[in-house]
Structures are given as structure tokens and as C-alpha cells.
Design a protein around this motif. Structure first.
Motif, PDB file in Angstrom:
ATOM      1  N   PHE A 273      21.058   8.387  23.103  1.00  0.00           N
ATOM      2  CA  PHE A 273      20.993   9.512  22.171  1.00  0.00           C
ATOM      3  C   PHE A 273      20.053  10.545  22.785  1.00  0.00           C
ATOM      4  N   THR A 274      20.615  11.463  23.560  1.00  0.00           N
ATOM      5  CA  THR A 274      19.824  12.374  24.379  1.00  0.00           C
ATOM      6  C   THR A 274      19.216  13.502  23.550  1.00  0.00           C
ATOM      7  N   ALA A 275      18.322  14.258  24.188  1.00  0.00           N
ATOM      8  CA  ALA A 275      17.710  15.409  23.514  1.00  0.00           C
ATOM      9  C   ALA A 275      18.762  16.437  23.121  1.00  0.00           C
ATOM     10  N   GLU A 276      19.787  16.611  23.969  1.00  0.00           N
ATOM     11  CA  GLU A 276      20.870  17.548  23.644  1.00  0.00           C
ATOM     12  C   GLU A 276      21.665  17.063  22.438  1.00  0.00           C
ATOM     13  N   ASP A 277      21.906  15.753  22.364  1.00  0.00           N
ATOM     14  CA  ASP A 277      22.585  15.180  21.198  1.00  0.00           C
ATOM     15  C   ASP A 277      21.792  15.458  19.927  1.00  0.00           C
ATOM     16  N   LYS A 278      20.486  15.323  20.023  1.00  0.00           N
ATOM     17  CA  LYS A 278      19.639  15.533  18.844  1.00  0.00           C
ATOM     18  C   LYS A 278      19.666  16.991  18.395  1.00  0.00           C
ATOM     19  N   ARG A 279      19.757  17.912  19.353  1.00  0.00           N
ATOM     20  CA  ARG A 279      19.862  19.321  18.979  1.00  0.00           C
ATOM     21  C   ARG A 279      21.163  19.598  18.223  1.00  0.00           C
ATOM     22  N   ILE A 280      22.233  18.955  18.668  1.00  0.00           N
ATOM     23  CA  ILE A 280      23.507  19.114  17.956  1.00  0.00           C
ATOM     24  C   ILE A 280      23.411  18.490  16.570  1.00  0.00           C
ATOM     25  N   ALA A 281      22.733  17.343  16.478  1.00  0.00           N
ATOM     26  CA  ALA A 281      22.551  16.682  15.180  1.00  0.00           C
ATOM     27  C   ALA A 281      21.806  17.589  14.208  1.00  0.00           C
ATOM     28  N   VAL A 282      20.779  18.247  14.693  1.00  0.00           N
ATOM     29  CA  VAL A 282      20.023  19.185  13.847  1.00  0.00           C
ATOM     30  C   VAL A 282      20.937  20.295  13.353  1.00  0.00           C
ATOM     31  N   ARG A 283      21.796  20.801  14.231  1.00  0.00           N
ATOM     32  CA  ARG A 283      22.721  21.872  13.851  1.00  0.00           C
ATOM     33  C   ARG A 283      23.662  21.407  12.736  1.00  0.00           C
ATOM     34  N   VAL A 284      24.137  20.163  12.836  1.00  0.00           N
ATOM     35  CA  VAL A 284      25.033  19.611  11.817  1.00  0.00           C
ATOM     36  C   VAL A 284      24.315  19.471  10.482  1.00  0.00           C
ATOM     37  N   ILE A 285      23.101  18.920  10.511  1.00  0.00           N
ATOM     38  CA  ILE A 285      22.339  18.714   9.275  1.00  0.00           C
ATOM     39  C   ILE A 285      21.996  20.050   8.636  1.00  0.00           C
ATOM     40  N   GLU A 286      21.595  21.027   9.447  1.00  0.00           N
ATOM     41  CA  GLU A 286      21.267  22.348   8.900  1.00  0.00           C
ATOM     42  C   GLU A 286      22.484  23.013   8.275  1.00  0.00           C
ATOM     43  N   ALA A 287      23.670  22.707   8.799  1.00  0.00           N
ATOM     44  CA  ALA A 287      24.906  23.258   8.242  1.00  0.00           C
ATOM     45  C   ALA A 287      25.314  22.537   6.962  1.00  0.00           C
ATOM     46  N   GLY A 288      24.647  21.422   6.649  1.00  0.00           N
ATOM     47  CA  GLY A 288      24.942  20.702   5.423  1.00  0.00           C
ATOM     48  C   GLY A 288      26.193  19.844   5.487  1.00  0.00           C
ATOM     49  N   PHE A 414      21.737   7.209  -4.827  1.00  0.00           N
ATOM     50  CA  PHE A 414      23.118   7.678  -4.945  1.00  0.00           C
ATOM     51  C   PHE A 414      23.960   7.416  -3.697  1.00  0.00           C
ATOM     52  N   ASP A 415      23.482   6.498  -2.850  1.00  0.00           N
ATOM     53  CA  ASP A 415      24.246   6.083  -1.675  1.00  0.00           C
ATOM     54  C   ASP A 415      24.644   7.282  -0.821  1.00  0.00           C
ATOM     55  N   LEU A 416      23.665   8.047  -0.372  1.00  0.00           N
ATOM     56  CA  LEU A 416      23.913   9.278   0.375  1.00  0.00           C
ATOM     57  C   LEU A 416      23.493   9.172   1.837  1.00  0.00           C
ATOM     58  N   ASP A 417      23.559   7.974   2.420  1.00  0.00           N
ATOM     59  CA  ASP A 417      23.268   7.840   3.845  1.00  0.00           C
ATOM     60  C   ASP A 417      24.279   8.665   4.651  1.00  0.00           C
ATOM     61  N   GLY A 418      23.765   9.438   5.604  1.00  0.00           N
ATOM     62  CA  GLY A 418      24.628  10.289   6.408  1.00  0.00           C
ATOM     63  C   GLY A 418      24.978  11.605   5.743  1.00  0.00           C
ATOM     64  N   VAL A 419      24.358  11.877   4.592  1.00  0.00           N
ATOM     65  CA  VAL A 419      24.664  13.095   3.831  1.00  0.00           C
ATOM     66  C   VAL A 419      23.393  13.934   3.701  1.00  0.00           C
ATOM     67  N   PRO A 420      23.385  15.166   4.201  1.00  0.00           N
ATOM     68  CA  PRO A 420      22.224  16.041   3.984  1.00  0.00           C
ATOM     69  C   PRO A 420      22.046  16.313   2.495  1.00  0.00           C
ATOM     70  N   ILE A 421      20.801  16.400   2.067  1.00  0.00           N
ATOM     71  CA  ILE A 421      20.493  16.675   0.663  1.00  0.00           C
ATOM     72  C   ILE A 421      19.725  17.987   0.591  1.00  0.00           C
ATOM     73  N   ARG A 422      20.141  18.851  -0.304  1.00  0.00           N
ATOM     74  CA  ARG A 422      19.456  20.116  -0.525  1.00  0.00           C
ATOM     75  C   ARG A 422      18.624  20.015  -1.807  1.00  0.00           C
ATOM     76  N   MET A 423      17.359  20.437  -1.729  1.00  0.00           N
ATOM     77  CA  MET A 423      16.488  20.438  -2.908  1.00  0.00           C
ATOM     78  C   MET A 423      15.820  21.796  -3.047  1.00  0.00           C
ATOM     79  N   LYS A 424      15.820  22.333  -4.259  1.00  0.00           N
ATOM     80  CA  LYS A 424      15.104  23.562  -4.580  1.00  0.00           C
ATOM     81  C   LYS A 424      14.132  23.274  -5.717  1.00  0.00           C
TER      82      LYS A 424
END
Length: 436
Positions: A273-288, A414-424
Motif C-alpha cells: 500500500f504505497t504512498a501514491e495509493d494512500k493519496r488516491i485513497a484520500v481523494r476517494v474519501i474526500e469525495a465521499g 450502523f455498520d459503515l466500514d468503508g463508508v466516509p461519514i460526514r458530520m456537521k
């Protein structure tokens, strides 16, 4: 047939402007158009609408009569698109006249049963319309002269296409929204091979060259659980390392993440799981987007238990995502993906009742109160799904550590593994005393 969109295949040799034409007919820049020949390699399906008729335009790679290597694979994709089409557009360059490749492709198309329309591109002025007349010699009727770059006569071309569509008097029904999955990752990790394995057909061009895929390639799949859409994307590099055509591929891959409900990050198990992979992961999570990581080429790993443990721990830092071990070559682990992806999509799109959300919240703040100065949280509700978004009413926004604590409690409940959660967090309004 109602509910099924007619298919229009766009064929032609390299650098005649097929992708520019497709973008013009669709009405937006979707297919990659570039001055370099051979940019399009895969079949790219885009939906177009004209005079109330909806249909699919299939952009294809440049046709070469004596193709070898990767160009032969590109030609096979174009042949398949033609065999599945209801209407075929043969795009030629009006300025260069009939070439050997044009003539060879025309000979093949004269044998098909579907209607073929010759489109003479790069007719930018009325004076150049005479150039389009020479293409009658191809034996496929009179060519339609257009300028894809300027939009000249594109409406006339769309009129001709609609006339040739099957069941022209019947409007296609609006298809139901299907779950959308995007395959993302660095170049040469096996995304296209995995894509073809999932589809059980050679849909994307797979070749021993990093960065073969350039466009995002959509495909509809019928699973027992329903119809889903898959998008194979170009390999993603850091924007600072991307140049020329690769820049457009990066943009398309980023757009594919935005269009998807769930992103599957394909990584090379041999590289970890390379540093480049992690950057893509961040992009996915930020996109929700829902998030799953697939460790491809797992059949080549020797110390499987240790490698899996280390990678799974790193992957879990991103929304508690799961790690699936696969081999696109042998098919190992691929049968698990449909159920896992549909389950992940359902959880990404899930809603919890307000009473249940508050039950979880009260228990969480009782066991670990908010830090001093943040104030007590009194009430919470889920306001949307895809991804699940919650609004918490009470004190000020707590620090990042406490936010992660609350997020983890909601994820576990709520069984949300793998699911980004938004909180306000919203301050609770104090009641204004009544005027005397």
C-alpha cells in the motif's frame, strides 16, 4: 426496444477527429481529444440526446488495416463496437481525401447489415464542402460534411443519425439509477485485467505497457442483484508528474471518482500500500465515495499471512475499509467482489432513524464527554445518505480527536466500514426571553 438505448459506433482511422466529433455530439468534453494520433484506445460509451431521442455514442480507437501489437487490440475493440451497433459512423478527414486505411475500413463496412453513414470531418467552410463529395467513391453513399471543432453542420448530422435509429418513433424509457463503481489506482497495477475479469469479456485494452488505458470506460453488468455500471479508469499519478495526454487521463479518472458511488482502489500486492495509493485513497474519501481496496497479483505473494496483516492495518485507517485479495490473471478472489460491492453500496446509501442516531450519540457522550469548552451535544440526526451525513446540535465544534471518536461510534453502530461519514456541528440556539 423500450428501455434499451440504441448504439451508434464511431469508427475511423487515427487522427480524423472521432473523439472531437463525439464531444461535439454529446455536448460536452468527455472523450479525450488530442492532436497526437492513437490517443483513444478503449471503447468509450457516452449518452447523447437529440430531438427527444436518447442514444449511446461509442468512441473507438483509430483503425489500422495491418495493425500489430497494441494497435491490433485497439482494432479488435473497434470491430466489437461495430458488431454491437445499430448505426455506424465512418469518420474521414475531408482535407486529406481517401486514404488506404479509409478504403480498407469501407470495404469491411460494406458487408455489414447495419446502416453506415460517412462523416467527412474538418469541413470548416462552405468552400470545403466539395471535398466531402469525393468520399462517394467509398461505396457507402454521400458523406455528411461537418466540422467537429467548430460545430458546423453537427445538427444536420444528428438529424441523420436519429433518422437511422431503430424504432425512431418510440422514446426510450428513462433507465433506473444503477449503482456505479469506479476502478481506480496507479498505472500498471492490473485495473483493466481485473475489469475484464469482472465483465468476463475483453472490454478494456490490456497490454504490457503502463498507462494503456487513457479514457474512462463504462460498462453495464447484469448481476443477480441487479444492473450495475463499472468504470475502468486511467492510471492516476500525482498531478505534478502528469504531462500531455496523461493530464487529461488524470482529469477523467478524477471525474470517474466523482461520478461513482463506490471506488475500488486496485493496488499491486507486490509493492504494498504505497504512498501514491494512500493519496488516491484520500481523494476517494474526500469525495465521499464508498471505498474498497483490492490487492491484485496476490498469487505472486509468498508470505501471504504477514503481507495481508500489514496491508489490512494500513487500509483500515481509511474509513475502516476492507482489503480483498485477488488475481486478475487466475480469477482468485474475484467472485467475492459482486456481493461485497453491492453490500458496500447499500451501506453507503443507508439511512438511520433519528431515534437510533440519538441513542448511539447519548451512549457515546455519556461514556466519553466532549472536551471542556466544546459544550455538550444534545441532539443529532442523519440528514442525507450517499455518503451518510449527520448534523449534531449543541456546543461548538469539538477537536479532531473527539470528532474521530464520534465518527467511529457511528460507524460501528450502523455498520459503515468503508463508508466516509460526514458530520456537521451546530450551536444550539438559546431561547430569547419574551418581552415584558
Amino acid at each position: 426496444m423500450k428501455g434499451v438505448l440504441p448504439r451508434v459506433a464511431v469508427l475511423g482511422r487515427q487522427n480524423v477527429g472521432k473523439s472531437t466529433l463525439v464531444n461535439r455530439l454529446v455536448g460536452q468534453r468527455e472523450a479525450i481529444a488530442h492532436s497526437s494520433p492513437g490517443v483513444t484506445r478503449d471503447r468509450v460509451e457516452l449518452e447523447a440526446t437529440w430531438r427527444g431521442r436518447r442514444f449511446l455514442l461509442i468512441d473507438t480507437g483509430g483503425y489500422l488495416h495491418a495493425a500489430k501489437g497494441i494497435e491490433a487490440l485497439v482494432r479488435a475493440q473497434a470491430d466489437r463496437a461495430a458488431s454491437e451497433a445499430d448505426v455506424i459512423l465512418l469518420v474521414v478527414d475531408a482535407r486529406s481525401g481517401i486514404t488506404e486505411e479509409d478504403a480498407a475500413l469501407a470495404r469491411r463496412l460494406r458487408k455489414v447489415a447495419e446502416p453506415v453513414l460517412v462523416v467527412a470531418n474538418k469541413v470548416d467552410t462552405a468552400q470545403e464542402e466539395v471535398d466531402a463529395l469525393t468520399f462517394r467513391a467509398l461505396g457507402l453513399g454521400e458523406a455528411v460534411g461537418v466540422s467537429a471543432a467548430l460545430g458546423r453542420s453537427s445538427g444536420d448530422l444528428l438529424d441523420r443519425i436519429v433518422e437511422l435509429l431503430p424504432d425512431a418513433g418510440v422514446e426510450a424509457e428513462e433507465p433506473p439509477a444503477e449503482p456505479r463503481f469506479a476502478l481506480v489506482g496507479r498505472p500498471n497495477v492490473g485495473k483493466s485485467s481485473l475489469f475484464n475479469r469482472i465483465l468476463s469479456q475483453e472490454r478494456s485494452v490490456v497490454y504490457e505497457e503502463a498507462g494503456t488505458t487513457r479514457d474512462s470506460v463504462d460498462a453495464m453488468i447484469e448481476w443477480p442483484m441487479g444492473t450495475v455500471r463499472f468504470v475502468d479508469t486511467a492510471g492516476m499519478r500525482r498531478p505534478t508528474r502528469v504531462h500531455g495526454v496523461e493530464y487529461y487521463s488524470f482529469v477523467r479518472a478524477t471525474q470517474a471518482i466523482e461520478r461513482a458511488d463506490v471506488a475500488i482502489l486496485v493496488v499491486d500486492a507486490l509493492e504494498g500500500f504505497t504512498a501514491e495509493d494512500k493519496r488516491i485513497a484520500v481523494r476517494v474519501i474526500e469525495a465521499g465515495r464508498g471505498f474498497l481496496v483490492v490487492a491484485n497479483k496476490w498469487d505472486l505473494i509468498e508470505d501471504k499471512d504477514r503481507t495481508y496483516k500489514l496491508m489490512a492495518e494500513e487500509v483500515s485507517l481509511f474509513a475502516k475499509a476492507s482489503l480483498v485479495r485477488t488475481s486478475a490473471l487466475s480469477g482468485q478472489g474475484v467472485p467475492r467482489l459482486p456481493h461485497m460491492l453491492m453490500d458496500l453500496h447499500a451501506r453507503w446509501n443507508s439511512r438511520a432513524t433519528t431515534s437510533k442516531v440519538n441513542e448511539v450519540l447519548i451512549r457515546a457522550v455519556t461514556e466519553q464527554p466532549a472536551p471542556r469548552g466544546a459544550g455538550k451535544i444534545h441532539y443529532a440526526t442523519q440528514v442525507s445518505s450517499g455518503p451518510p451525513s449527520f448534523v449534531l446540535f449543541g456546543g461548538a465544534t469539538p477537536g479532531a480527536t473527539y470528532q474521530r471518536y464520534l465518527e467511529n461510534r457511528l460507524r460501528a453502530a450502523f455498520d459503515l466500514d468503508g463508508v466516509p461519514i460526514r458530520m456537521k456541528f451546530r450551536l444550539r440556539r438559546r431561547k430569547t426571553p419574551a418581552s415584558p
